[in-house]
Scaffold this motif. Structure first.
Motif, PDB file in Angstrom:
ATOM      1  N   ARG A 193     -10.216  -3.143   2.780  1.00  0.00           N
ATOM      2  CA  ARG A 193      -9.258  -2.841   1.727  1.00  0.00           C
ATOM      3  C   ARG A 193      -8.128  -1.971   2.251  1.00  0.00           C
ATOM      4  O   ARG A 193      -6.928  -2.226   2.019  1.00  0.00           O
ATOM      5  CB  ARG A 193     -10.020  -2.138   0.593  1.00  0.00           C
ATOM      6  N   LYS A 195      -7.187  -1.794   5.235  1.00  0.00           N
ATOM      7  CA  LYS A 195      -6.343  -2.601   6.128  1.00  0.00           C
ATOM      8  C   LYS A 195      -5.323  -3.390   5.312  1.00  0.00           C
ATOM      9  O   LYS A 195      -4.119  -3.416   5.630  1.00  0.00           O
ATOM     10  CB  LYS A 195      -7.223  -3.556   6.935  1.00  0.00           C
ATOM     11  N   GLU A 196      -5.854  -4.027   4.211  1.00  0.00           N
ATOM     12  CA  GLU A 196      -4.936  -4.827   3.389  1.00  0.00           C
ATOM     13  C   GLU A 196      -3.836  -3.968   2.778  1.00  0.00           C
ATOM     14  O   GLU A 196      -2.656  -4.350   2.783  1.00  0.00           O
ATOM     15  CB  GLU A 196      -5.732  -5.538   2.276  1.00  0.00           C
ATOM     16  N   ASP A 197      -4.262  -2.787   2.315  1.00  0.00           N
ATOM     17  CA  ASP A 197      -3.256  -1.863   1.744  1.00  0.00           C
ATOM     18  C   ASP A 197      -2.209  -1.536   2.764  1.00  0.00           C
ATOM     19  O   ASP A 197      -0.988  -1.598   2.493  1.00  0.00           O
ATOM     20  CB  ASP A 197      -3.943  -0.578   1.279  1.00  0.00           C
ATOM     21  N   THR A 198      -2.694  -1.200   3.933  1.00  0.00           N
ATOM     22  CA  THR A 198      -1.780  -0.832   5.009  1.00  0.00           C
ATOM     23  C   THR A 198      -0.848  -1.988   5.335  1.00  0.00           C
ATOM     24  O   THR A 198       0.352  -1.783   5.510  1.00  0.00           O
ATOM     25  CB  THR A 198      -2.547  -0.454   6.270  1.00  0.00           C
ATOM     26  N   ILE A 199      -1.451  -3.207   5.429  1.00  0.00           N
ATOM     27  CA  ILE A 199      -0.618  -4.359   5.744  1.00  0.00           C
ATOM     28  C   ILE A 199       0.420  -4.541   4.667  1.00  0.00           C
ATOM     29  O   ILE A 199       1.604  -4.803   4.941  1.00  0.00           O
ATOM     30  CB  ILE A 199      -1.491  -5.616   5.888  1.00  0.00           C
ATOM     31  N   LYS A 200      -0.082  -4.369   3.378  1.00  0.00           N
ATOM     32  CA  LYS A 200       0.875  -4.516   2.263  1.00  0.00           C
ATOM     33  C   LYS A 200       2.018  -3.512   2.388  1.00  0.00           C
ATOM     34  O   LYS A 200       3.206  -3.844   2.270  1.00  0.00           O
ATOM     35  CB  LYS A 200       0.131  -4.309   0.922  1.00  0.00           C
ATOM     36  N   ALA A 201       1.629  -2.275   2.666  1.00  0.00           N
ATOM     37  CA  ALA A 201       2.645  -1.221   2.816  1.00  0.00           C
ATOM     38  C   ALA A 201       3.568  -1.551   3.967  1.00  0.00           C
ATOM     39  O   ALA A 201       4.802  -1.420   3.853  1.00  0.00           O
ATOM     40  CB  ALA A 201       1.942   0.123   3.038  1.00  0.00           C
ATOM     41  N   ASP A 203       4.246  -4.441   5.105  1.00  0.00           N
ATOM     42  CA  ASP A 203       5.107  -5.573   4.724  1.00  0.00           C
ATOM     43  C   ASP A 203       6.347  -5.075   3.989  1.00  0.00           C
ATOM     44  O   ASP A 203       7.482  -5.463   4.323  1.00  0.00           O
ATOM     45  CB  ASP A 203       4.339  -6.542   3.813  1.00  0.00           C
ATOM     46  N   SER A 204       6.129  -4.201   2.982  1.00  0.00           N
ATOM     47  CA  SER A 204       7.292  -3.688   2.226  1.00  0.00           C
ATOM     48  C   SER A 204       8.203  -2.889   3.121  1.00  0.00           C
ATOM     49  O   SER A 204       9.450  -3.026   3.040  1.00  0.00           O
ATOM     50  CB  SER A 204       6.815  -2.849   1.023  1.00  0.00           C
TER      51      SER A 204
END
Lengths: 221, 247
Positions: A193, A195-201, A203-204
């Motif tokens: 999770r 990791k996904e958050d980080t990736i999402k962040a 990405d933005s």
């Protein structure tokens, strides 16, 4: 002189006449045979040493007294009533028989019986002891069997206990492993999770950054 | 020629200085017959010693024997062993005879050697071992003869006399002679030994009063014991011989 000697020899056995005394009766003119010489020697000895010579003289006479005079001696003993049978013989015989009966009554039979009985008792006791020895063996066997059974029981109990303990330990182990795995899974999920958050962040941020780059590279019109 | 009588005279002289009185008896008249009183007196003492010691020792037998009882048990076993060896398995009824024979002769012989009889003065003769008198030994030997005849006759009946022609009738005279020589040899052996023994000791004491006679005295004690044993053993052997079956 010879007749004098013979006369002195005819004295009966009870008359006290020591050899020294008989020797001293003889004067010096004796015929030189062995015994007379001996007696002369005895006489001179007696003159020198007095009374002490008597024993020595008697010893000499006894030593020189040879084997020959046995028949005459036997005659002397006959005179002395050695073989004088009389009422003493039956008296002693009856005394002996009485003694035999008395000893049998107070000694041979009672003590013999007592000893035999004691012997029998000891033998019986010995036999008993031998019997109990077989009993003891039997009991020893029993004891060995009991010990064997006890050992088997104990080892069975021990085995069972070991098994139980092992099972318990394995259960605990499995539980612990399960818990660890659950925790691990949870941790991995968290990680994912994050990791996904980080990736999402990221990405933005990348989008913002690329916008900025675009703005910088391409000058605003 | 006068050597021999003189040496005899010397010998009688020795007897006299040593106080030996050979063949001198104290006579008692009993119903017109004579007895040797000194023999009867000493035999009474011997019997009293035997009965007294036995009564004291065996009066109350213990399972674990003490001193006296132990000794008499040993003695009884010795006598039983002797009888068993000589007579065989049926020795039981003969133990009193053999035992009394042994004990009486043994105590008689030793009383002659050990008891100070000479302290008691008799008017004539002197006290000595009862076995010192031919009457005693002949009485014992004749009793032995009767015993073995009795043993043979009760065991085998009249067929006992069959032994006289065993193994061959040629030996009949010798077999008959044996019945006379047995008591003769028994009595004379005992009588001669004991008398000679006492004479030797007394003569030696008269010659050398100290130390020297002691070995002879011990030899005398030994001989006395042996003679008692021989007499008892031979009596048992004769009884056993007349009881054993002949082939």
């Amino acid at each position: 002189m010879a007749s004098a000697v013979m006369a002195s020899c005819k004295t009966p056995s009870r008359i006290v006449l020591s050899p020294v005394a008989s020797a001293s009766k003889q004067p010096q003119q004796v015929s030189p045979n062995r015994f007379q010489q001996l007696k002369l020697a005895v006489l001179s000895l007696q003159r020198q040493h007095g009374g002490k010579a008597a024993a020595v003289a008697a010893g000499l006479v006894a030593a020189s007294w040879g084997a020959s005079p046995l028949p005459a001696l036997a005659a002397e003993i006959e005179k002395a009533a050695l073989f004088d049978f009389n009422l003493t013989l039956p008296a002693i015989a009856s005394e002996f028989l009485l003694l035999m009966v008395a000893l049998d009554k107070i000694y041979f039979t009672p003590l013999g019986k007592f000893m035999d009985e004691r012997d029998a008792a000891i033998r019986a006791k010995l036999g008993d002891v031998k019997d109990t020895s077989s009993e003891v063996k039997q009991m020893e066997e029993q004891a060995a069997a009991v010990i064997k059974a006890a050992r088997a029981e104990i080892s069975a109990a021990l085995n069972q206990m070991k098994k139980e303990t092992t099972a318990e330990l394995e259960g605990k182990l499995a539980e612990g492993r399960k818990r660890v795995e659950a925790e691990l899974a949870e941790a991995l999920a968290n990680l994912e999770r994050q990791k996904e958050d980080t990736i999402k962040a990221l990405d933005s941020q990348i989008a913002a950054l690329s916008d900025e780059i675009v703005k910088k590279v391409i000058p605003a019109p | 020629m006068n050597v021999i009588p003189c040496s005899i005279n010397t010998l009688t002289g020795l007897y006299n200085i040593s106080g030996v009185e050979v063949g001198q008896h104290l006579y008692w008249q009993i119903g017109g017959l004579q007895v040797h009183a000194q023999v009867l007196i000493t035999s009474w003492v011997v019997i009293a010693i035997l009965l007294g010691s036995v009564t004291l020792a065996v009066r109350n037998p213990q399972t674990i024997p003490a001193d006296g009882q132990n000794f008499f048990e040993y003695l009884l076993e010795f006598i039983r062993d002797l009888s068993k060896t000589q007579i065989g398995e049926e020795y039981g009824p003969w133990v009193p005879f053999i035992g009394t024979m042994f004990l009486f002769i043994f105590v008689s012989n030793w009383s002659g050697a050990l008891l100070p009889w000479k302290i008691i003065q008799l008017p004539h003769g002197e006290l000595a071992a009862p076995t010192n008198d031919i009457n005693t030994t002949v009485a014992l030997a004749l009793l032995t003869s009767m015993a073995y005849f009795y043993a043979g006759l009760t065991k085998k009946g009249l067929s006992y006399f069959g032994k006289y022609i065993q193994p061959t009738p040629i030996l009949l005279p010798i077999n008959i002679l044996e019945d006379f020589t047995k008591p003769l040899s028994l009595s004379f052996r005992l009588f001669g030994n004991i008398l000679a023994d006492e004479l030797v000791v007394v003569v030696l004491v008269s010659l050398v009063p100290l130390v020297v006679p002691i070995p002879v005295m011990f030899l005398g004690l030994f001989t006395s014991g042996i003679q008692a044993l021989i007499f008892a053993t031979l009596a048992a052997a004769y009884i056993g011989e007349s009881m054993e079956g002949h082939h």
